[in-house]
Structure formats: C-alpha cells, structure tokens
Design an enzyme around this catalytic site. Structure first.
Site, PDB file in Angstrom:
ATOM      1  N   ASP A 330       0.824  -1.197   0.000  1.00  0.00           N
ATOM      2  CA  ASP A 330       0.000   0.000   0.000  1.00  0.00           C
ATOM      3  C   ASP A 330       0.871   1.264   0.000  1.00  0.00           C
ATOM      4  OD1 ASP A 330      -2.716   1.179   0.422  1.00  0.00           O
ATOM      5  OD2 ASP A 330      -1.819   1.879   2.292  1.00  0.00           O
ATOM      6  N   GLU A 359       1.487  -0.061  -4.773  1.00  0.00           N
ATOM      7  CA  GLU A 359       0.432   0.873  -5.153  1.00  0.00           C
ATOM      8  C   GLU A 359       1.088   2.198  -5.541  1.00  0.00           C
ATOM      9  OE1 GLU A 359      -3.660   2.891  -3.417  1.00  0.00           O
ATOM     10  OE2 GLU A 359      -1.894   2.714  -2.147  1.00  0.00           O
TER      11      GLU A 359
END
Length: 616
Positions: A330, A359
């Site tokens: 993330d 990400e």
C-alpha cells in the site's frame, strides 16, 4: 542520616527487583523463526514492563547474541541474533536482574521443502481482489470479539464491519476458480483493532496477527493451502508506510524516532509526484513522505534501522509461514525509497520468483515508471520493485469505452496512444492493469443497468488481452456498482449471497439476473481461455493506429498468435483486411468469443461496438 540514606537505596533496589520479577513480556516479535534462511540475522523485539534494565542471555550454543539494543522506552529490548550456524531447535531467551530472571521460550523451525521456491504471480495470472469483510461470512461466531475496540456489526452501515471473514472466502474458492481467476488478492487481514473503520484493514495494530474477526493465523494458512490446492495463488496486502494509532508500537513508542515527526501528527500533502520531482524542495519532499496519511495512521520512520528490520522481517515471516505468492504494498511512494528498495531486494534474495506490486497511484506513466525495478527514469537509484500499478491506463480505459473513436483521437485512440508510450517502462508486462479497485468507482455504472453490455465486454476483452497482469475487483462478474462520490464504503458492498439469510445468492446462476449471467459467462469464457495461454502471458504486442474507429492489435508467441479487432463506434463498420495482412497468417481463424472457425476474406465487418478475438 547516612543509615536512612542507605536504607532508601536498598528500598529502591528492592522495588526494582520486585518490578522486574512481576513483569510480563507482553509481546515477542516475531513469535518464532526458521533455521537456514539466506539472511542469518534475526531481530527479536521484546515488549514488557521495565525490561530494558535486564541482562540478556540465550541458552543455545549455536546462536550468537550479536547486539542488545536498549531504547528510550524501558519497556523494550531489541535483540539481534546470528543464526548462521543454527539448526532447528527450541531455546530460551533469559532476562535477568539480580537474582530474578524470566525465561522466554523461542523456536527456530525447520524450513519446509523448497520454501524458497515460492511461485510469484505474473502476467499469466489474473488477480481477483477481495475485501474480506464484504465478501462472505463463513463463521458468524467471530463477528464480534470481546475486548476489541469496534464491537459491532451493522450491514446497513457502509463504514461498519459486516462480518465477512477468511472462512467465507474459503467456502467460495471453487466459485473463484471456476470463474477463471488464478490468484486472489486480499485487502489487509492483519489485526486492525481500531475504534472505527476497521473493516478495510489499512490501520494495522499487530503485524504478526490475523484479525480475530477474520479468523486466526492458522486459519489463514489453511486458506492459503486450500487455495493452492485449487490452483489459486494468494497475494497479501501489506502497509509499511503507516500503522494504526492503536498499535502498541505507537501507544507506547519504543523511541521518539520510531515514527516521523517524533510521533506528532503532520498531514501528508498526497503529492505523489514529489519524490521523483527533480526540482522539489526538501520541505515538500519531507512533508509528503514523512507526513501522516491521516491522524489515526502514524507514519513509520523507516530510516530508523530497527523499524526497517522490523517491517522487512514481518513480510518474510508471512511468506515463510503461510506460503503466500505475492504482496501488494500500500501507498508505496509515501514511504522511504531506499528502505523500500532494500526490502524488495531482501524478499527477492530469499524468494527469487516472489512478486511484489506497489500501489503507485499517480496519473502519469512517466512518474509510475520511476517506481519500477530497473527504471531508467530513476537511475542510478533502483526501487527493486518488479510490479507497479498502472493507474494511468485505468483512467484511459474509464473514458475510452464511453467515447466515439475517430482516426485521430478519443475512444480507443486513447488506448493506442497510451500504449505507444510504453517505452518509459522497464518492463510493461509487469504492470498491474485494472478497471477499478476498492479505492475507485466501479467500472460498471448504475446508469447502465438497462443498457446492453457492449462497454463492459470491450473493456474486459482489452484488459485480458493486452500486456500486463490483470486484476478484477470482486463482483465485477455480476455487475456490482459503486460510485466514489457516495463514499468509499459503498465501493465495497457485500457480495449478494455471502451471508446467511441473503434473499439473493449471486454465487449461484439461478439467482442472478439474465444480464448478470450474460456478464458472468462472458468474463468466465475469457478468463478460462486466458488461463495457461502463453500467447497472452508472454507474447509480444503489436498494434495498428485506429482506422474507421477500429483498433486492431496482435499478441504473438512463437508460431502462435491472437488478433483482436474492436469497433470503437456505435455503428457497424467494414474494413479491408489487406491493411492487416502482416498479422493474419492464415485465411481462417478460431473465434474465441463465438467458439467457431471463421473464414477471413478481403473484408471484415464489425457490429456496433463489436469485438472479434481470433486465435491462430
């Protein structure tokens, strides 16, 4: 006076002994490890009341206690062990103060056979993204766990927990495999013991514990094993940039430099272009990288070597323990570049075929390419991150299939023009491609509910036949909708039929509408055809400039090829095949979507928004 002074000192010393003797080691991280890892160093974090004054020893003669780190907070000890000569064993870590001692049992496990040969996900795979709280509830007994801070389940509240869990996913592995996906990517399943919003999982409070409302560590291992038995890989979501403010590492910080800004809230600017900006100021870079995502998500100081080792080890622990095939990291650009690069290198060193996708939510392909391994844009720095998320392509796809295509711009020209810029990527095949995910509006929109599925079918055809590693968001196959303008909670709706008592069960074809079954069957056909198809997994891409609104491209591997014709207009079009003779090796081809052999003459007609997928 002197005697009273000596008595006071003895009283203090006695008090210290008593404090130590009655202390409890509350956390040991990691809880166990393995002998025979390529990196022989192990950090063991101990957390308990006033333990830092203790003398530390270990019972094993095969293990060297290299370093004992005492931090600002007396409740922590960090031990660095050298395991280079260690065999699998049980040993003790002894904390001693005066005549009082505490023994902590510790285990070095034997590695499983071929543990380092984990097969990572790649361009031959399709990831099926699941938010565990919203997919299916297989065990209602863990919906509410006494003592956890968010002690309610309310399916009518899009921001509350709904009760989905690992057992619910396990119960529907056959459904996912039969659909044709080859991997499941789970939004975070580690403990999120937060007061609110804990359903999404992005505020971790214990990096070594599965959230008990999802199941247990053993239950997660069981899910991974059963997924593997059905030919499905498992990708685990991780967050190294920040944790939840209920994490014991923040509530009782080991030291002020464990978190950025000394544990004080400073908001990030969310300007993800800043780390790669050649003109950026130090202040701007510090704010975006060191700033916090939200006030309840404190930002780790990854330049602290102890923090870096703690995070790196936590990921290796889950790979070794559960046998996962990949990690989705993330908020990758918000973290420290060098630490994350070292992490990727450390994981690859232990597991050469393992894959990590970061990400990289940036609107420019140039800026996304900066974060990919071996990028010329970031050289001489190297992220060592094999796969990045192609957010710019997602943006193009969400417009391309709505527009009419001319020979110059708009519609499918967007896709042609974007792919023509793939020279900026070190490895275009290692881009994660997607129409939507848990943070974006769903691709299928509610205003299409009474329309045909042309837009849907064209988008999925392109997604599953172009370069890269496709990802499908759960519910795409049954036309689930969700607009980000209405809040993130509604992007993450429950899968109909995942809960006992649901009046509609879309896991079964009989409960789906005719349109849902049409969508499901179309996606299933493409996914099952794609599975194991080396032309799509490894083939080179060649495309033609759109003509008469028709976009044509080829995937070729060896002497096999797939050719796609796609009409970007709301009217029938007929084209001259002579323009495409270099990619048409035969006068007939197998039509993937219609299951028939098609004779290819001088002309080819495509219906309004029509598609042909030919296999040679």
């Amino acid at each position: 006076m002197k005697r009273n002074f000596l008595f006071a000192i003895l009283l203090v010393l006695f008090s210290c002994h008593q404090t130590f003797a009655t202390s409890i080691v509350k956390k040991v991280a990691p809880t166990f490890w393995w002998a025979g890892m390529k990196n022989p160093e192990l950090q063991v974090l101990l957390y308990g009341d006033n333990i830092s004054s203790a003398e530390v020893s270990i019972s094993s003669k095969e293990i060297t206690l290299q370093e004992v780190v005492k931090l600002e907070n007396p409740n922590y000890l960090l031990l660095y062990l050298d395991l280079s000569e260690a065999t699998p064993q049980n040993f003790s870590i002894t904390l001693k103060e005066g005549k009082k001692s505490t023994e902590i049992p510790y285990e070095l496990k034997e590695r499983k056979s071929k543990a380092s040969e984990v097969e990572g996900f790649n361009s031959g795979d399709v990831l099926y993204l699941i938010m565990p709280d919203r997919f299916a509830n297989g065990d209602s007994s863990n919906d509410i766990i006494p003592g956890m801070l968010e002690a309610r389940v309310d399916r009518n509240d899009p921001y509350a927990r709904h009760g989905g869990d690992l057992k619910g996913i396990e119960n529907h592995l056959d459904y996912i495999a039969e659909l044709g996906a080859t991997s499941i990517w789970l939004n975070p399943v580690q403990e999120n013991d937060m007061k609110g919003g804990s359903y999404h999982g992005y505020a971790i409070t214990d990096y070594y514990q599965i959230d008990r409302r999802f199941g247990s560590n053993e239950g997660f291992c069981n899910l991974v094993t059963k997924a593997h038995d059905k030919g499905l890989k498992v990708v685990m979501d991780m967050i190294f940039n920040h944790c939840g403010d209920e994490n014991y590492l923040f509530k009782d910080m080991p030291s002020k430099d464990w978190f950025n800004f000394k544990g004080n809230y400073v908001q990030t600017t969310f300007k993800t272009a800043t780390p790669s900006d050649p003109y950026t100021s130090e202040e701007a870079k510090k704010t975006v990288v060191d700033g916090w995502f939200t006030q309840c998500m404190p930002d780790f100081n990854q330049r602290n070597r102890h923090v870096a080792v703690y995070l790196i080890q936590s990921s290796i622990w889950w790979i070794e323990y559960a046998g996962i095939n990949g990690i989705r990291q993330d908020t990758h650009p918000y973290a420290d570049f060098d630490m994350m690069s070292n992490w990727c290198k450390a994981v690859t060193n232990e597991y050469p075929d393992f894959n990590i996708v970061g990400e990289t939510w940036i609107g420019s392909n140039v800026l996304v390419s900066y974060w990919q391994k071996d990028s010329k844009v970031s050289a001489p720095k190297n992220s060592n991150l094999r796969t990045v998320m192609d957010f710019p392509l997602m943006d193009q796809m969400n417009s391309a299939f709505d527009e009419e295509t001319t020979d110059w711009n708009g519609g499918l020209c967007r896709l042609y023009d974007y792919l023509a810029q793939d020279i900026v990527y070190a490895d275009p095949m290692n881009l994660l491609t997607f129409l939507d995910n848990h943070d974006t509006s769903r691709f299928y929109r509610s205003d299409e509910a009474t329309k045909n599925l042309d837009r849907y079918k064209q988008a999925l055809t392109f997604l599953l036949t172009t370069r890269g590693i496709p990802q499908i968001y759960y519910g795409t196959e049954i036309l689930m909708v969700g607009d980000k303008a209405n809040g993130d909670g509604l992007l993450r709706c429950d899968f109909p039929g995942g809960w006992k008592g649901d009046t509609i069960n879309c896991f079964n074809a009989t409960d789906r509408t005719p349109q849902q079954n049409e969508a499901f069957s179309f996606l299933q056909k493409l996914l099952q055809w794609r599975k194991g198809n080396e032309v799509i997994a490894k083939g080179k891409l060649k495309h033609f400039t759109p003509h008469k609104g028709i976009y044509v491209y080829e995937r070729k591997y060896g002497n096999k090829s797939v050719v796609v014709f796609m009409n970007g207009n709301n009217r029938e079009q007929t084209i001259d095949l002579a323009n495409y003779k270099e990619i048409l090796p035969a006068s007939s081809a197998y039509s993937v979507l219609t299951d028939e052999n098609v004779k290819l003459g001088e002309k080819l007609t495509l219906q309004s928004r029509g598609i042909w997928v030919f296999s040679f």
